[in-house]
Design a protein around this motif. Structure first.
Motif, PDB file in Angstrom:
ATOM      1  N   GLU A  82      37.659  47.963  40.097  1.00 55.46           N
ATOM      2  CA  GLU A  82      38.923  48.172  40.760  1.00 55.46           C
ATOM      3  C   GLU A  82      39.890  47.415  40.883  1.00 55.46           C
ATOM      4  O   GLU A  82      41.073  47.609  40.827  1.00 55.46           O
ATOM      5  N   GLN A  83      39.597  45.902  40.855  1.00 58.22           N
ATOM      6  CA  GLN A  83      40.651  44.939  40.756  1.00 58.22           C
ATOM      7  C   GLN A  83      41.524  45.350  39.633  1.00 58.22           C
ATOM      8  O   GLN A  83      42.780  45.486  39.381  1.00 58.22           O
ATOM      9  N   LEU A  84      40.871  45.194  38.369  1.00 57.35           N
ATOM     10  CA  LEU A  84      41.396  45.448  37.146  1.00 57.35           C
ATOM     11  C   LEU A  84      42.344  46.584  36.847  1.00 57.35           C
ATOM     12  O   LEU A  84      43.162  46.625  36.261  1.00 57.35           O
ATOM     13  N   SER A  85      41.679  47.813  37.528  1.00 59.46           N
ATOM     14  CA  SER A  85      42.255  49.086  37.473  1.00 59.46           C
ATOM     15  C   SER A  85      43.829  49.056  38.164  1.00 59.46           C
ATOM     16  O   SER A  85      44.897  49.783  37.826  1.00 59.46           O
ATOM     17  N   ARG A  86      43.748  47.940  39.197  1.00 59.02           N
ATOM     18  CA  ARG A  86      45.052  47.653  39.876  1.00 59.02           C
ATOM     19  C   ARG A  86      45.992  46.744  39.159  1.00 59.02           C
ATOM     20  O   ARG A  86      46.984  46.321  39.561  1.00 59.02           O
ATOM     21  N   GLY A  87      45.397  46.206  37.994  1.00 57.79           N
ATOM     22  CA  GLY A  87      46.401  45.328  37.168  1.00 57.79           C
ATOM     23  C   GLY A  87      46.075  43.980  37.634  1.00 57.79           C
ATOM     24  O   GLY A  87      46.641  42.779  37.524  1.00 57.79           O
ATOM     25  N   GLU A  88      45.062  43.555  38.647  1.00 57.66           N
ATOM     26  CA  GLU A  88      44.867  42.426  39.377  1.00 57.66           C
ATOM     27  C   GLU A  88      43.699  41.680  38.286  1.00 57.66           C
ATOM     28  O   GLU A  88      42.466  42.028  38.214  1.00 57.66           O
ATOM     29  N   VAL A  89      44.187  40.343  37.672  1.00 51.46           N
ATOM     30  CA  VAL A  89      43.270  39.582  36.893  1.00 51.46           C
ATOM     31  C   VAL A  89      42.960  38.490  37.534  1.00 51.46           C
ATOM     32  O   VAL A  89      43.799  37.764  37.739  1.00 51.46           O
ATOM     33  N   ARG A  90      41.616  38.231  37.759  1.00 51.55           N
ATOM     34  CA  ARG A  90      41.394  36.908  38.460  1.00 51.55           C
ATOM     35  C   ARG A  90      41.182  35.789  37.618  1.00 51.55           C
ATOM     36  O   ARG A  90      40.902  34.525  37.929  1.00 51.55           O
ATOM     37  N   ILE A  91      41.024  35.986  36.214  1.00 53.84           N
ATOM     38  CA  ILE A  91      40.693  34.894  35.189  1.00 53.84           C
ATOM     39  C   ILE A  91      42.218  34.365  34.856  1.00 53.84           C
ATOM     40  O   ILE A  91      43.278  34.818  34.873  1.00 53.84           O
ATOM     41  N   HIS A  92      42.112  32.715  34.855  1.00 54.48           N
ATOM     42  CA  HIS A  92      43.280  32.017  34.716  1.00 54.48           C
ATOM     43  C   HIS A  92      43.476  31.921  33.385  1.00 54.48           C
ATOM     44  O   HIS A  92      42.887  31.097  32.697  1.00 54.48           O
ATOM     45  N   GLU A  93      44.434  32.806  32.778  1.00 51.25           N
ATOM     46  CA  GLU A  93      44.580  32.983  31.401  1.00 51.25           C
ATOM     47  C   GLU A  93      45.976  33.424  31.025  1.00 51.25           C
ATOM     48  O   GLU A  93      46.406  34.424  31.392  1.00 51.25           O
ATOM     49  N   PRO A  94      46.996  32.756  30.548  1.00 50.63           N
ATOM     50  CA  PRO A  94      48.426  32.880  30.369  1.00 50.63           C
ATOM     51  C   PRO A  94      48.617  34.280  29.446  1.00 50.63           C
ATOM     52  O   PRO A  94      47.652  34.568  28.448  1.00 50.63           O
ATOM     53  N   GLY A  95      49.549  35.427  30.207  1.00 48.32           N
ATOM     54  CA  GLY A  95      49.789  36.236  29.307  1.00 48.32           C
ATOM     55  C   GLY A  95      48.724  37.655  29.478  1.00 48.32           C
ATOM     56  O   GLY A  95      49.172  38.872  29.078  1.00 48.32           O
TER      57      GLY A  95
END
Length: 436
Positions: A40-53
């Motif tokens: 659900e988070q990823l489908s909203r474009g929310e990325v919890r991984i600390h990864e530039p770009g």
């Protein structure tokens, strides 16, 4: 280049980066995961991984209609042309790679894969895994391909889109070429080989890097005993094109999600074919010793005992630019310090404070000056760039003692000296605090 319908199973560092980057290359990608909240988070474009770009690529892929996220892999694979397995392969009993998740996913999807679909192992797996998966899937019309990843946490997107090489291995030449074609726009050198060799490439590369790091840490210790400077030594070594300048920085040991488990797994693979590998065993043993050596430096800086001594720690993640605590040498040094009775107060810009891996012995604070407050010694464990820009006069005022132990040789000793602080690094002569 033809756009392909791709399913990526698993949305960790490797899976999410793979899916987002393949979508950016024009493919239609479905990423599946068993964690409904994460989907659900990823489908909203929310990325919890600390990864530039990575957040930007995910959001762009969703907006373009080339990237979507679903719960479970079974429904996603029905129309796939290529399925990437990007699931965990953690260290199991005795150091052997645990393939339970890989095999479970293969078993789940084997009857659902369309004819001609290519099943790709992106996760790091032992030599022979592709052959095992072919037997498990049991379908002549579904070839299995090994396509190992070479992504560094903190620069995974850059590494994917600017690869040194693409390695693809399979007993089916056509399947290998189809997978290699997915990366055609990147223009990278491509190694087409058999599956076992492709699987071996990843272990051979990572274990070589681990050996290189253990070697430079040993040279750093020798420099301390002989009065040489490891920075000058590695600079002189690095100009030799046969050696290169990467992985020549001494520190508290190597760690993270790959090198510890991959070195252990290769030892297990070697043992399974009755091959003695003392060089790799020494690499692992030397790494464990390096962490103890960092503790010894702190003990010496504290006058011989850590019992009840307050220490400030700068950094806990295994490397700067990530929020990853897996097999972090910084965290292991912290645990060893706590076991000797030290009271630990730490700051790391990559951590929120709710990470399950944080040991209860470590108090996490919101800024580096709080970590330094009334500490007998300040210990730098992770090479975050912002630590070089601290107000070291303010740090000196906050500290109870005037010593900084820099386990990464990350700080400028002259800056600390002018602030009245003594600097102790790795493989270099200590610098006493005092006026310019």
């Amino acid at each position: 280049m033809f756009a392909r319908r791709i399913v990526v199973v698993g949305t960790g560092y490797v899976g999410l980066t793979t899916g987002a980057c393949l979508a950016s290359l024009g493919h239609r990608v479905v990423c599946s995961d068993v964690n409904a909240t994460k989907v659900e988070q990823l489908s909203r474009g929310e990325v919890r991984i600390h990864e530039p770009g990575l957040t930007e690529l995910v959001q762009e892929g969703i907006a373009a209609g080339r990237l979507e996220f679903v719960v479970g892999s079974a429904g996603a694979v029905a129309e796939a042309e290529v399925v990437f397995l990007c699931v965990p392969t953690p260290m199991g009993a005795g150091g052997e790679a645990d393939l339970a998740v890989v095999e479970a996913v293969a078993h789940e999807v084997r009857e659902l894969l369309p004819a001609g679909c290519v099943l790709v192992t992106k996760s790091t797996v032992p030599v022979g895994t592709s052959a095992r998966l072919r037997e498990l899937v049991g379908r002549e019309d579904v070839p299995v391909v090994s396509n190992p990843e070479f992504l560094r946490e903190g620069s995974a997107v850059h590494d994917f889109l600017n690869p040194d090489r693409i390695v693809v291995g399979s007993d089916s030449q056509d399947a290998a070429e189809r997978v290699a074609a997915l990366y055609a726009r990147l223009g990278a050198p491509t190694v087409l080989t058999d599956a076992a060799s492709a699987e071996m490439v990843k272990y051979a590369a990572n274990c070589f890097l681990a050996t290189k790091l253990s070697y430079v840490n040993a040279i750093a210790e020798l420099c301390e005993r002989l009065g040489a400077d490891i920075s000058d030594v590695t600079e002189g070594m690095g100009y030799d094109r046969r050696i290169g300048q990467s992985f020549l920085q001494p520190g508290p040991g190597w760690g993270g999600s790959c090198l510890p488990k991959d070195t252990a797994a290769l030892l297990q693979v070697a043992g399974a074919v009755d091959f003695d590998f003392p060089l790799l065993q020494a690499t692992i043993s030397s790494n464990a010793r390096q962490r103890e050596r960092m503790v010894a430096k702190v003990v010496e800086a504290c006058g011989g005992s850590l019992d009840g001594v307050r220490l400030g720690l700068l950094g806990l993640t295994f490397k700067a630019g990530t929020d990853d605590l897996r097999d972090s040498p910084a965290l292991e040094v912290a645990r060893l310090l706590a076991a000797r009775g030290a009271e630990l107060v730490a700051y790391d810009p990559g951590l929120r404070g709710d990470e399950a891996a944080l040991p209860p012995e470590v108090e996490l604070v919101d800024d580096p000056y709080q970590a330094a407050k009334e500490a007998a010694v300040l210990v730098l464990l992770t090479e975050w760039q912002e630590f070089r820009a601290l107000d070291w006069n303010r740090v000196a005022e906050a500290l109870q003692g005037p010593v900084v132990v820099d386990t990464r040789n990350h700080l400028d000793p002259d800056v600390l000296r002018r602030a009245g602080l003594s600097w102790r690094g790795v493989g270099r002569t200590p610098v006493a605090g005092g006026p310019a």
